[in-house]
Scaffold this active site. Sequence first.
Site, PDB file in Angstrom:
ATOM      1  CG  HIS A  41      30.156   7.094   5.368  1.00 28.94           C
ATOM      2  ND1 HIS A  41      29.970   6.182   4.347  1.00 28.94           N
ATOM      3  CD2 HIS A  41      29.375   8.152   5.058  1.00 28.94           C
ATOM      4  CE1 HIS A  41      29.120   6.665   3.462  1.00 28.94           C
ATOM      5  NE2 HIS A  41      28.745   7.858   3.865  1.00 28.94           N
ATOM      6  CG  ASP A 100      27.067   8.346  -0.125  1.00 30.14           C
ATOM      7  OD1 ASP A 100      27.687   8.608   0.917  1.00 30.14           O
ATOM      8  OD2 ASP A 100      25.868   8.016  -0.141  1.00 30.14           O
ATOM      9  CD  GLU A 148      26.181   7.328   6.291  1.00 37.63           C
ATOM     10  OE1 GLU A 148      25.384   8.294   6.333  1.00 37.63           O
ATOM     11  OE2 GLU A 148      26.255   6.549   5.312  1.00 37.63           O
ATOM     12  CD  GLU A 149      25.674   4.605   2.553  1.00 38.66           C
ATOM     13  OE1 GLU A 149      24.446   4.723   2.769  1.00 38.66           O
ATOM     14  OE2 GLU A 149      26.328   5.409   1.866  1.00 38.66           O
ATOM     15  CG  ASP A 186      28.014  11.678   3.960  1.00 38.16           C
ATOM     16  OD1 ASP A 186      28.087  11.260   2.780  1.00 38.16           O
ATOM     17  OD2 ASP A 186      27.596  10.975   4.891  1.00 38.16           O
ATOM     18  CG  HIS A 207      22.472   5.476  -2.070  1.00 41.07           C
ATOM     19  ND1 HIS A 207      21.719   4.983  -1.030  1.00 41.07           N
ATOM     20  CD2 HIS A 207      23.518   6.129  -1.497  1.00 41.07           C
ATOM     21  CE1 HIS A 207      22.267   5.343   0.123  1.00 41.07           C
ATOM     22  NE2 HIS A 207      23.355   6.035  -0.136  1.00 41.07           N
TER      23      HIS A 207
END
Length: 355
Positions: A66, A178, A212-213, A235, A322
């Site tokens: 992603h 990420d 995706e998030e 990922d 994150h």
Amino acid sequence: MGEDLQLSLLEELTERPSPSGFEQPVQEVVRRECARYADTVTTDVHGNVIAALHPEGRPRLMLTAHCDELGLLVRYIDEQGFLYFAPIGGFDPTTLPGERVLLHTASGPLLGVIGTRPIHLQEPEERGKALALKQLWIDIGASSKQEAEELAPPGTVVTRAARLQPLRGQLVTGRGLDDKAGLYAVLETLRRVAAQREQLQAALYVVSAVQEEIGSRGVRTSAYAIQPELAIAVDVTPTADHPQTSKQEVGDIRLGAGPVLTIGAHVNPRVYALLVEAARQAGLAYQLDPTPGRTATDADLLQVSRNGVATGLVSIPCRYLHTGSEIVSLEDIERTAALLTRFVLALSAEVSLIP
């Protein structure tokens, strides 16, 4: 460390803003890179970029990462010119106060700071308590609502301002690793497979998936269209090699110890075995992630697309997910691309995917 690793491309991917639903800037880079190696490159109405190499081959393999990252969206500006926002994706509010951010305006990026009341002005009972997002705002130095609206009106997309920087050895830190680290590994795999095209028997579809998030939305639509027989999601995954993290809960995942292969209900056992065999044949170190249930990655939806897809999950170890300072190892990214290349080139039409 492989000499082919293009650090400049990883830097460009991380610097291009791509909050979920606003991935267009990074997808421009993806299209450019894919066009160098793929037979066809398309973008669907959802925003997924899909590159095909040897589309007439068998089996049909989808390799996806992603491209979206966490972000903020300006929703309201008060009379003093302070901007209030909503999160795009899963933020920990405690990581935001004092962060420098970039507001991506029509005139270009605008620097801002996430503000909150300083500890000096808090009541004793407030100190040490976690902040809610509604207690935060963005300060761009504006003196009025009118000035702020002219600079960054409601609907402006915001990202953290952190850039990719080296740490010690092979480690780098930045925002959006990420899953820009995984996206880089997938693009690097496409490059390497294209260079050995005469060995390729499978139809390779490389997907830079959106959103995706906020619920793996892009991989759902792209997999439906491609109809792959097998798929690998790439990922990042949390590590247990830092303080206050339980190896009993996370597993013994470490930076620099190689890509992580997931085994569990959301992973096809034959695909998992093929990944392990590819790693062993290539002499690549790898780590295991036994996950009995959902993986919280695009692999979960890939597995159940249409009438089912034989799915695998390969992850790059990442510290501090994150946050604005995620950390990965360039060596792990290199090994991930090497593993995926070996896996792709080993596939043939005779491969059995039935458990």
